[in-house]
Enzyme design. Structure first.
Site, short mmCIF file in Angstrom:
data_model
loop_
_atom_site.label_atom_id
_atom_site.label_comp_id
_atom_site.label_asym_id
_atom_site.label_seq_id
_atom_site.Cartn_x
_atom_site.Cartn_y
_atom_site.Cartn_z
N ARG A 62 4.57 5.21 -2.26
CA ARG A 62 4.85 6.37 -3.22
C ARG A 62 5.82 7.01 -1.26
O ARG A 62 6.84 8.00 -1.35
CB ARG A 62 4.89 6.97 -3.52
CG ARG A 62 4.16 7.37 -5.08
CD ARG A 62 3.22 7.94 -5.08
NE ARG A 62 3.20 9.52 -4.73
CZ ARG A 62 2.19 10.68 -5.48
NH1 ARG A 62 1.30 9.63 -5.49
NH2 ARG A 62 2.60 11.58 -5.47
N GLU A 105 1.58 -0.15 -4.99
CA GLU A 105 1.21 0.51 -5.63
C GLU A 105 0.98 2.25 -5.31
O GLU A 105 1.56 2.44 -4.57
CB GLU A 105 -0.61 0.78 -4.27
CG GLU A 105 -1.34 2.03 -4.94
CD GLU A 105 -2.54 2.82 -3.64
OE1 GLU A 105 -2.98 3.53 -3.84
OE2 GLU A 105 -2.17 2.91 -2.54
N GLY A 115 3.10 -1.58 -21.84
CA GLY A 115 4.01 -0.74 -23.08
C GLY A 115 5.13 -1.54 -23.02
O GLY A 115 6.39 -1.74 -24.34
N ASP A 147 0.37 -1.09 0.26
CA ASP A 147 -0.13 -0.25 -0.34
C ASP A 147 0.91 1.14 0.03
O ASP A 147 1.76 1.31 0.33
CB ASP A 147 -0.77 -0.81 1.35
CG ASP A 147 -2.04 1.14 0.99
OD1 ASP A 147 -2.77 1.61 0.55
OD2 ASP A 147 -1.24 2.08 1.78
N HIS A 175 -10.57 -0.07 -4.87
CA HIS A 175 -11.93 0.41 -3.66
C HIS A 175 -11.52 2.14 -3.58
O HIS A 175 -11.91 2.68 -3.30
CB HIS A 175 -11.21 -0.29 -2.64
CG HIS A 175 -9.94 0.03 -2.06
ND1 HIS A 175 -8.75 -0.63 -3.14
CD2 HIS A 175 -8.72 0.63 -1.30
CE1 HIS A 175 -7.42 -0.19 -2.18
NE2 HIS A 175 -7.75 0.04 -1.17
N ASP A 176 -10.62 2.63 -3.91
CA ASP A 176 -10.13 3.69 -4.14
C ASP A 176 -10.38 4.61 -5.38
O ASP A 176 -11.47 5.56 -4.89
CB ASP A 176 -8.66 4.11 -3.91
CG ASP A 176 -7.75 3.82 -2.98
OD1 ASP A 176 -8.46 4.12 -1.44
OD2 ASP A 176 -7.02 3.33 -2.61
#
Length: 413
Positions: free
Chosen positions: A196, A218, A286, A193, A299-300
């Site tokens: 970042r 994520e 790609g 989760d 879910h977000d």
């Protein structure tokens, strides 16, 4: 379905972290939405395991398993307590046992960017973890979010204490917990989760130590927009995701937010977006398809949060794209179980075709058309598909229609 298991099921028993990624035949299922905690969830899923397995999914992403301040699970406190709003530890373990019997892997949602404190410490902040498992003090919290630790190695998740992964005692404790989830509780895959929020080198560290069979991060970043909407060129966006994957030692896949952003504009009559300037798919898929987990909503983005939803009347065009293309496709619970039998059955049909034609994450792709109202491509040797209103079918008598629906069609040889 036994036939498929014999061909594709080989990776289930491998302990090698990279085996599943190399095999490239994963099909993920996100088995919850933002409201699931209100509905006796572990019991609900228990009743669906057989259908999930029969539909061809290899890995099922479950909501965060630990006790949390917020019912959805994303504000964890007592990491070793598996009694959550989704159900009791007993029900969770019984669900995991059933999934194992059906040869479907369970993916744990790993929320380790932040952790809600239980008592106030330095500066009057809730930055101590007294009275729960992993009783850390203020050193475990980054100084930018009210603790006595070092600065964050990523972006802050505001409003709650962010975990300082630079601390050796923190990493040691988290590795112990991840190994417990993996080896004792029975989760085989991990979803990281808010990736970042801390350096990807720690994700590498955690994967190497706990050895999940498959991991996905994520890394959700904003696409590039101009005055007229979404930019055609999203190379900088996908580059950031690719950089994150690279920094995990290439051990983790990542959700392909680039493909989502482009695809949901493309289906509105802008299919020219689905071919980049090099003639390839324009998302992470790609560039690095074996690490790109494609999806329409989670879910977000969808559910009742609806932060960035896929246009609802174009859902099947979206799945006709992701389920026939390279990359690792993921299907969202709501679409599969809440939007009616027809959508469920169309998705199952597309999965069956993918498996029967042996499309993998690394299958070759030749994009034939990318016009405003028509997209078509040949994937692998034996699958051809089209999206949109434009009339088109593949040339050659060897192509037979495999399935079709609203604004999509798939052929096979």
């Amino acid at each position: 379905m036994g036939y498929f298991h014999n061909i594709f099921g080989g990776c289930h028993d491998q302990t090698d972290t990279g085996a599943v990624i190399r095999d490239g035949r994963e099909i993920l299922f996100q088995a919850f939405n933002w409201e699931s905690h209100k509905h006796d969830w572990w019991r609900n899923l228990d009743r669906k395991v057989s259908d999930i397995a029969k539909s061809g999914f290899t890995s099922v992403w479950l909501p965060p398993p630990s006790q949390s301040l917020a019912s959805e699970g994303y504000l964890p406190q007592d990491l070793y307590s598996l009694n959550s709003a989704y159900g009791s530890e007993h029900l969770l373990k019984s669900l995991l046992h059933k999934m194992k019997q059906h040869k479907v892997r369970a993916m744990a949602d790993i929320v380790i960017n932040h952790r809600v404190g239980t008592t106030t410490g330095h500066g009057g902040m809730y930055n101590r973890y007294d009275g729960v498992s992993l009783p850390w003090d203020e050193r475990a919290v980054t100084c930018c979010t009210g603790g006595l630790g070092n600065r964050s190695t990523g972006e802050n998740f505001n409003g709650v204490p962010n975990i300082d992964h630079t601390q050796e005692f923190v990493r040691k404790d988290l590795i112990g917990w991840l190994r417990w989830l993996r080896n004792t509780v029975g989760f085989q895959d991990f979803r990281f989760d808010f990736a970042r929020g801390y350096s990807a080198k720690y994700v590498k560290n955690y994967i190497e130590a706990a050895k999940p069979l498959f991991s996905v991060g994520e890394y959700w970043d904003s696409c590039k927009y101009n005055g007229h909407g979404l930019d055609y060129n999203q190379d900088s966006h996908r580059q950031r995701i690719v950089n994150w994957i690279d920094a995990t030692g290439q051990l983790s896949a990542a959700f392909d937010f680039t493909t989502k952003g482009i695809l949901q504009e493309a289906v509105k009559g802008q299919f020219w977006r689905l071919r980049d300037s090099q003639g390839k798919p324009p998302g992470v898929m790609g560039w690095w398809p074996s690490r790109a987990v494609t999806f329409l909503d989670n879910h977000d983005t969808g559910s009742t949060q609806a932060h960035w939803p896929f246009p609802s009347h174009h859902i099947m065009e979206g799945y006709a794209y992701t389920l026939t293309h390279p990359g690792i496709p993921s299907v969202f619970y709501d679409h599969f179980y809440d939007w009616g039998d027809s959508i469920h059955d169309q998705i199952v049909k597309l999965i069956a075709i993918r498996r029967h034609q042996d499309i993998s994450s690394r299958s070759s792709i030749r994009i034939l058309e990318a016009q405003p109202n028509l997209y078509s491509a040949i994937v692998g040797e034996k699958l051809c598909m089209k999206l949109g209103d434009g009339s088109w079918c593949p040339s050659g008598k060897e192509w037979k229609l495999a399935t079709s629906g609203h604004r999509y069609a798939v052929w096979h040889k």
